[in-house]
Scaffold this motif. Structure first.
Motif, short mmCIF file in Angstrom:
data_model
loop_
_atom_site.label_atom_id
_atom_site.label_comp_id
_atom_site.label_asym_id
_atom_site.label_seq_id
_atom_site.Cartn_x
_atom_site.Cartn_y
_atom_site.Cartn_z
N TRP A 157 126.26 35.13 -36.15
CA TRP A 157 125.89 36.19 -35.24
C TRP A 157 125.50 35.62 -33.88
O TRP A 157 124.96 34.52 -33.78
CB TRP A 157 124.70 36.98 -35.79
CG TRP A 157 124.90 37.45 -37.19
CD1 TRP A 157 125.47 38.61 -37.61
CD2 TRP A 157 124.57 36.71 -38.38
NE1 TRP A 157 125.50 38.68 -38.98
CE2 TRP A 157 124.96 37.51 -39.48
CE3 TRP A 157 123.99 35.47 -38.63
CZ2 TRP A 157 124.78 37.12 -40.79
CZ3 TRP A 157 123.81 35.06 -39.94
CH2 TRP A 157 124.19 35.89 -41.01
N LEU A 158 125.77 36.39 -32.83
CA LEU A 158 125.27 36.12 -31.50
C LEU A 158 124.15 37.11 -31.23
O LEU A 158 124.34 38.32 -31.37
CB LEU A 158 126.38 36.29 -30.45
CG LEU A 158 125.94 36.26 -28.99
CD1 LEU A 158 125.39 34.88 -28.63
CD2 LEU A 158 127.10 36.63 -28.07
N GLN A 212 124.15 30.69 -37.33
CA GLN A 212 125.22 30.45 -38.29
C GLN A 212 124.81 30.96 -39.66
O GLN A 212 123.68 30.74 -40.11
CB GLN A 212 125.53 28.96 -38.37
CG GLN A 212 126.67 28.63 -39.34
CD GLN A 212 127.06 27.16 -39.26
OE1 GLN A 212 127.21 26.62 -38.17
NE2 GLN A 212 127.22 26.52 -40.40
N LEU A 225 120.56 27.42 -36.08
CA LEU A 225 120.41 28.21 -34.87
C LEU A 225 120.71 27.34 -33.65
O LEU A 225 120.29 26.18 -33.59
CB LEU A 225 118.98 28.76 -34.74
CG LEU A 225 118.41 29.57 -35.89
CD1 LEU A 225 116.97 29.96 -35.60
CD2 LEU A 225 119.25 30.82 -36.15
N TRP A 226 121.45 27.90 -32.69
CA TRP A 226 121.67 27.25 -31.40
C TRP A 226 120.96 28.09 -30.35
O TRP A 226 121.32 29.25 -30.12
CB TRP A 226 123.16 27.16 -31.08
CG TRP A 226 123.88 26.09 -31.85
CD1 TRP A 226 124.07 24.79 -31.49
CD2 TRP A 226 124.52 26.24 -33.12
NE1 TRP A 226 124.78 24.12 -32.46
CE2 TRP A 226 125.08 24.99 -33.47
CE3 TRP A 226 124.68 27.31 -33.99
CZ2 TRP A 226 125.78 24.79 -34.64
CZ3 TRP A 226 125.37 27.11 -35.16
CH2 TRP A 226 125.91 25.85 -35.48
N TRP A 227 119.97 27.51 -29.70
CA TRP A 227 119.13 28.23 -28.75
C TRP A 227 119.54 27.89 -27.33
O TRP A 227 119.63 26.72 -26.97
CB TRP A 227 117.67 27.83 -28.97
CG TRP A 227 116.70 28.51 -28.05
CD1 TRP A 227 116.41 28.17 -26.77
CD2 TRP A 227 115.90 29.65 -28.36
NE1 TRP A 227 115.48 29.03 -26.25
CE2 TRP A 227 115.15 29.94 -27.21
CE3 TRP A 227 115.76 30.46 -29.49
CZ2 TRP A 227 114.25 31.01 -27.16
CZ3 TRP A 227 114.87 31.50 -29.44
CH2 TRP A 227 114.13 31.79 -28.29
N GLU A 229 119.22 34.12 -25.36
CA GLU A 229 120.23 34.30 -26.40
C GLU A 229 120.28 33.09 -27.32
O GLU A 229 119.83 32.00 -26.97
CB GLU A 229 121.62 34.54 -25.78
CG GLU A 229 122.18 33.38 -24.99
CD GLU A 229 123.54 33.70 -24.41
OE1 GLU A 229 124.42 32.85 -24.48
OE2 GLU A 229 123.71 34.82 -23.87
N LEU A 230 120.81 33.31 -28.52
CA LEU A 230 121.04 32.23 -29.47
C LEU A 230 122.21 32.60 -30.37
O LEU A 230 122.60 33.76 -30.46
CB LEU A 230 119.79 31.90 -30.28
CG LEU A 230 119.18 32.92 -31.25
CD1 LEU A 230 119.97 33.02 -32.56
CD2 LEU A 230 117.76 32.52 -31.57
N VAL A 231 122.76 31.59 -31.03
CA VAL A 231 123.81 31.78 -32.02
C VAL A 231 123.23 31.38 -33.37
O VAL A 231 122.61 30.31 -33.49
CB VAL A 231 125.05 30.93 -31.70
CG1 VAL A 231 126.07 31.03 -32.83
CG2 VAL A 231 125.67 31.38 -30.38
N SER A 290 129.76 36.95 -35.01
CA SER A 290 130.41 35.78 -34.41
C SER A 290 131.40 35.20 -35.41
O SER A 290 131.09 35.06 -36.60
CB SER A 290 129.36 34.72 -34.04
OG SER A 290 129.96 33.48 -33.74
N LYS A 307 121.28 38.52 -28.52
CA LYS A 307 120.88 38.57 -27.12
C LYS A 307 119.65 39.45 -26.98
O LYS A 307 119.57 40.53 -27.57
CB LYS A 307 122.01 39.15 -26.26
CG LYS A 307 123.29 38.31 -26.22
CD LYS A 307 124.32 38.96 -25.31
CE LYS A 307 125.60 38.14 -25.24
NZ LYS A 307 126.61 38.75 -24.33
N ALA A 343 116.32 36.35 -35.48
CA ALA A 343 117.11 35.29 -36.12
C ALA A 343 116.50 34.93 -37.46
O ALA A 343 117.22 34.71 -38.45
CB ALA A 343 117.16 34.06 -35.21
#
Length: 412
Positions: free
Chosen positions: A315-316, A331, A340-342, A327-329, A309, A318, A362
């Motif tokens: 990273w993304l 950083q 982490l964005w969940w 999925e999460l993002v 990402s 899935k 993650a």
């Protein structure tokens, strides 16, 4: 009485108590009953004897004896003890303290990770947190206000959030960013105003701006140490300046300072003022934090796809099979802090095993890139089970909410 929400006892104090009087016989039973609902049986207390009219050796409360003794080392405090040295230290706010000052002191003492002593909190809040008087005024931010505004911002910082630096504040004032894409692209240059008392001390600050197409306004950030009159004055001022006839959003964008939404548990006064002014909740996130090492005991899951990402750098991830997905993002950690964005799957497509695999991968990425602490933002309806995050060592710190006022029909 306020208690620090996580009860981890990581800070200097574990909460605050504002009694009605200096009569221990009257005040202490009420405190003990409230605390026992949260902490279990209280066996004894130690307190600052100089602040009370009479200090008995014990009190009979609801058929049980409570031992009472002095705590000479720390003034303006009381230590309540459940068992063998299992104590919680509370700030004791003098009964004659005014409401706004007491509220500010209680919020500070109960803040997770607070490092200020009882006397430091009382001194600071008496100096910085008086209710606005007829001599208060709102004016434009000046460079000389920088340290005062940074202190206001830091007072509202959540555990795990880095402090706002002078450079970050300068970028927010200038309406510039080093990020790509530029978050200021659709918003006009922001206005930063401060509320000052008759002596010139800064008691609050607010930043607001209009969209470039004039379709809406934004209250970008606001800090006033959760003092009702200060927060009300700043919100009213921003609404007047933004003008009527269009929606106004509040706490919906990260533009150089901290969180993209309001931590409503830590800042209940700001939330109530916004709601009273006609704002309604728009989106919400849970803010969780973990300071324990990652658990890497399980094997990698082939169902998790990892893609690089660019925004944010990281990273993304899935996880999906024929029927379910999550999925999460992630950083890339900076100075040991990972984020982490969940994003939860829809209810009909949720799969706890996939969600666990996603969180595990993650964790592996965070560990590989040097994270010693992780912040997790969880969004979604429904939200994932709390057991998933609990098992991974996360503690929920607050609930983040953004707001919208459908039509700014503000009138003086």
């Amino acid at each position: 009485m306020f208690l620090e929400p996580t009860l981890t006892r990581d800070g200097t104090l574990d909460g605050a108590w504002w009694p009605h009087s200096t009569d221990l016989h009257r005040e202490l039973p009420a405190l003990v009953r409230v605390l026992e609902d949260r902490l279990g049986p209280i066996l004894r207390v130690r307190l600052d004897t100089a602040t009370w009219d009479d200090v008995p050796a014990h009190l009979l409360i609801d058929g049980h004896f409570l031992r009472v003794s002095g705590l000479s080392a720390t003034s303006n405090t009381i230590r309540v003890i459940r068992g063998n040295q299992d104590g919680f230290l509370l700030l004791v706010i003098p009964p004659d303290t005014t409401g706004p000052i007491a509220a500010a002191a209680m919020r500070t003492a109960a803040r997770t990770g607070n490092t200020m002593s009882a006397n430091e909190i009382l001194t600071c809040c008496h100096w910085l947190a008086p209710a606005p008087t007829p001599g208060t005024r709102i004016r434009r931010y000046r460079d000389a206000d920088r340290e005062s505004v940074l202190a206001l911002i830091d007072a509202d910082r959540l555990p795990g959030q880095p402090s706002c630096t002078p450079d970050m504040l300068d970028q927010a004032v200038a309406g510039t960013s080093r990020r790509d894409p530029d978050p200021w692209a659709d918003i006009e240059h922001p206005s930063i105003d401060v509320l000052v008392d008759p002596d010139g001390h800064v008691a609050g600050a607010v930043s607001y701006a209009a969209h470039r197409d004039r379709s809406a306004g934004q209250i970008l950030w606001l800090h006033g140490r959760e003092i009702l009159d200060v927060v009300e004055a700043l919100v009213s001022h921003a609404l007047r300046e933004l003008g009527g006839g269009k929606p106004v959003h509040a706490f919906t964008a990260v533009l150089g300072l901290g969180l993209a939404a309001l931590p409503t548990g830590r800042r209940p006064v700001t939330r109530k003022v916004l709601e009273h002014a006609g704002f309604v909740a728009r989106n919400s996130w849970r803010y969780l934090r973990r300071t324990t090492p990652c658990d890497l005991s399980r094997a990698e899951c082939p169902l998790v796809e990892i893609v690089a990402s660019a925004v944010p750098p990281g990273w993304l991830l899935k996880a999906c099979d024929d029927d379910s997905s999550a999925e999460l993002v992630a950083q890339e950690p900076i100075d040991g802090l990972g984020v982490l964005w969940w994003f939860s799957a829809a209810d009909s497509h949720a799969d706890p095993s996939l969600e666990r695999a996603l969180l595990l991968q993650a964790d592996a990425l965070m560990h590989e890139h040097g994270a010693s602490e992780t912040i997790l933002y969880a969004a979604g309806d429904p939200e994932p089970s709390g057991a998933l995050f609990d098992s991974a060592g996360f503690a929920e710190i607050d609930h983040l909410v953004s707001f919208t006022r459908p039509n700014n029909a503000f009138a003086d």
